[in-house]
Design an enzyme around this catalytic site. Structure first.
Site, short mmCIF file in Angstrom:
data_model
loop_
_atom_site.label_atom_id
_atom_site.label_comp_id
_atom_site.label_asym_id
_atom_site.label_seq_id
_atom_site.Cartn_x
_atom_site.Cartn_y
_atom_site.Cartn_z
N SER A 249 0.86 -1.18 0.00
CA SER A 249 0.00 0.00 0.00
C SER A 249 0.89 1.23 0.00
CB SER A 249 -0.89 0.01 1.23
OG SER A 249 -0.13 0.40 2.35
N LYS A 250 0.24 2.37 -0.03
CA LYS A 250 0.97 3.65 -0.10
C LYS A 250 1.99 3.80 1.03
CE LYS A 250 -2.36 6.73 -2.10
NZ LYS A 250 -3.48 7.35 -1.48
N ARG A 251 1.70 3.15 2.15
CA ARG A 251 2.63 3.25 3.28
C ARG A 251 4.02 2.75 2.89
NH1 ARG A 251 1.66 -0.55 6.97
NH2 ARG A 251 0.13 -1.53 5.63
N HIS A 252 4.07 1.85 1.90
CA HIS A 252 5.36 1.25 1.52
C HIS A 252 6.07 2.02 0.41
CE1 HIS A 252 2.89 -2.27 2.99
NE2 HIS A 252 3.91 -2.23 3.83
#
Ligand code: GLU
Length: 497
Positions: A249-252
């Protein structure tokens, strides 16, 4: 094997996601390797969530990666467009067939009723499948003027088996599967049905998609059977996980393919990286597109998820940068240099030569733009905003060195590394200095910072005019600093209270 036909079927409700791009790549590679077709089908039945910008973003992403399609929405080719929103008549034809063959039945249960039943099942620890209350209603039992959906009369016992090329045999017990809704009360067909009608009528031979669709597959197989179509071969690729083993996800990091273009990654490097997420061929890490096409096989796709590794992508991109010629890199970065606010640069031999001095350290195209900022800036376009470098290297102490360097270099006409060296060596002798004592003040004057390629390379590639101009600027700044230090001796020598 008959000529394979594969499709990529994105729902246009956002950009081209990394996971979608990897699915598209696997389909594309399989089609290219086996002399088959790669079809693009835009799944835009959900009008509320589909947007034109998203369709364009997905097409842009596929174009950038070089995943060309043989059929599907044509943007600059003669391809027949496949948009689900344009295929309503086809779906209706097959709905009518299923009604005629007795595979669909009217279900009059209301949304509230179904919700209550679901909640009760959950409470009692049962799977919340539809209880088939309306399955055996005869037409004279149909309530008048009551909206209804059409459900599939699915088999009540036995099992629906997915023979998956990657997952192996996956068995779903029919009694755990609901009688799925095929047509809503407003007449619109549901997602699984349109996918099956599309895949069957487009003669798709291999459905390769993400693991997250595996639960749809038994429902789709039941529809193939009801419609009298031969199901395709299925292959569900494991999802891509972040380094923390959670779904990517965007967190990565960026999940939008085009953001990698913005950040200066090369499409072939990203393609190479995506191919290796879940697929392998021995220990090989770097593949040309032709090699990927040659070696790709679904047998090489493992069951365990690919793990996103940004450091590896960066390393791989650096390898691709190194493999490009400086001339190719000049062409690739010229528009980026201008977009970064520098004067336009023709991607000529001079630009290539400057890139030659930067290439070794650069991992992305943007690194070349950033690290070479002093080349691309106008002669007077250096900010000297590295206060520490300025204080340390452009001051009263370094002023005589800078002046001597300017005097020595002014006389050089043949502005080459070998011709620039002797006069500066003479300055070192004259002032009895080590190279570093002269090189750093010159470097700060030329580039505004203490980091640059080797001094002689930098001087030669920067060119005579910019070098002399900036040495003069450096001298002026050093004089200014010296004057300031003279005018405030009390302040600079004041004890710290
Ligand atoms: N439209 C689906 C998606 O974007 C893919 C459907 C499929 O591959 O069968 O996830």
């Amino acid at each position: 094997m008959s000529t394979p036909r594969l499709r990529f079927a994105p729902s246009p409700s956002g950009f081209l996601h990394i996971g979608g791009a990897r699915t598209a790549l696997f389909c594309w590679l399989f089609a290219r390797k086996n002399g088959g077709s790669f079809i693009l089908r835009v799944e835009d039945t959900d009008a509320a969530r589909s947007t034109d910008e998203s369709i364009q973003a997905i097409l842009d992403g596929l174009h950038w990666l070089g995943l060309d399609w043989d059929e599907g929405p044509g943007v600059d080719g003669p391809h027949a467009p496949y948009f689900q929103s344009q295929r309503k008549a086809v779906y209706q034809e097959h709905i009518d067939r299923l009604i005629d063959s007795g595979h669909l039945y009217r279900c009059f249960c209301t949304a509230e009723e179904l919700k209550e039943k679901r909640e009760l099942a959950q409470k009692e620890g049962r799977k919340p499948a539809y209880d088939r209350k309306c399955r055996d209603l005869s037409p004279d039992e149909w309530p008048a003027d009551t909206p209804y959906v059409l459900r599939l009369k699915a088999p009540l016992d036995g099992a629906t088996v997915v023979q998956d090329l990657i997952r192996g045999e996956v068995v779903f017990q029919n009694k755990e599967l609901s009688d799925q809704v095929v047509v809503r009360s407003n007449g619109d067909p549901l997602y699984n049905f349109v996918v099956v009608v599309d895949d069957a009528t487009m003669e798709v031979t291999h459905v390769v998609r993400g693991d997250d669709h595996l639960n749809n597959t038994p429902k789709q197989i039941q529809l193939y059977e009801a419609l009298g179509f031969e199901p395709p071969v299925f292959a569900h690729a494991p999802l891509i996980l972040g380094p923390d083993k959670k779904r990517l996800s965007k967190r990565h990091g960026a999940t939008n393919v085009m953001q990698y273009d913005d950040e200066g990654y090369l499409a072939p490097a990203l393609v190479n990286f995506l191919a290796r997420l879940g697929w392998s061929h021995g220990d090989q890490e770097i593949f040309t597109i032709d090699e990927l096409v040659e070696y790709f096989s679904l047998d090489g796709v493992g069951k365990s998820p690919g793990v996103w590794n940004p450091e590896k992508l960066l390393w791989l991109n650096g390898q691709y940068i190194t493999a490009m010629t400086s001339q190719q890199l000049a062409e690739a970065i010229a528009p980026r240099v201008e977009a970064a606010g520098h004067p336009a640069q023709p991607p000529d031999a001079l630009m290539a030569r400057r890139i030659e001095t930067l290439k070794e350290r650069a991992k992305t195209l943007n690194d070349l733009v950033d690290q070479g900022h002093f080349y691309w800036a106008a002669a007077d376009g250096i900010a000297y905003d590295d206060a520490k470098a300025k204080r340390k290297f452009l001051n009263g102490d370094t002023l005589p060195r800078l002046e001597a360097a300017l005097a020595a270099l002014q006389g050089v006409d043949d502005w080459t590394e070998s011709a620039l060296e002797p006069p500066l060596k003479q300055v070192l002798e004259q002032l009895d200095l080590k190279m570093g004592k002269l090189a750093q003040p010159i470097r700060v004057a030329l580039t505004g910072s203490t980091v640059s390629p080797g001094l002689f390379e930098t001087l030669a590639a920067l060119g005579r005019d910019k070098c002399l101009h900036r040495l003069r600027t450096g001298i002026a700044l050093a004089r200014e600093a010296a004057a300031q230090a003279d005018s405030s001796p009390a302040e600079s020598q004041a004890p710290l209270l």
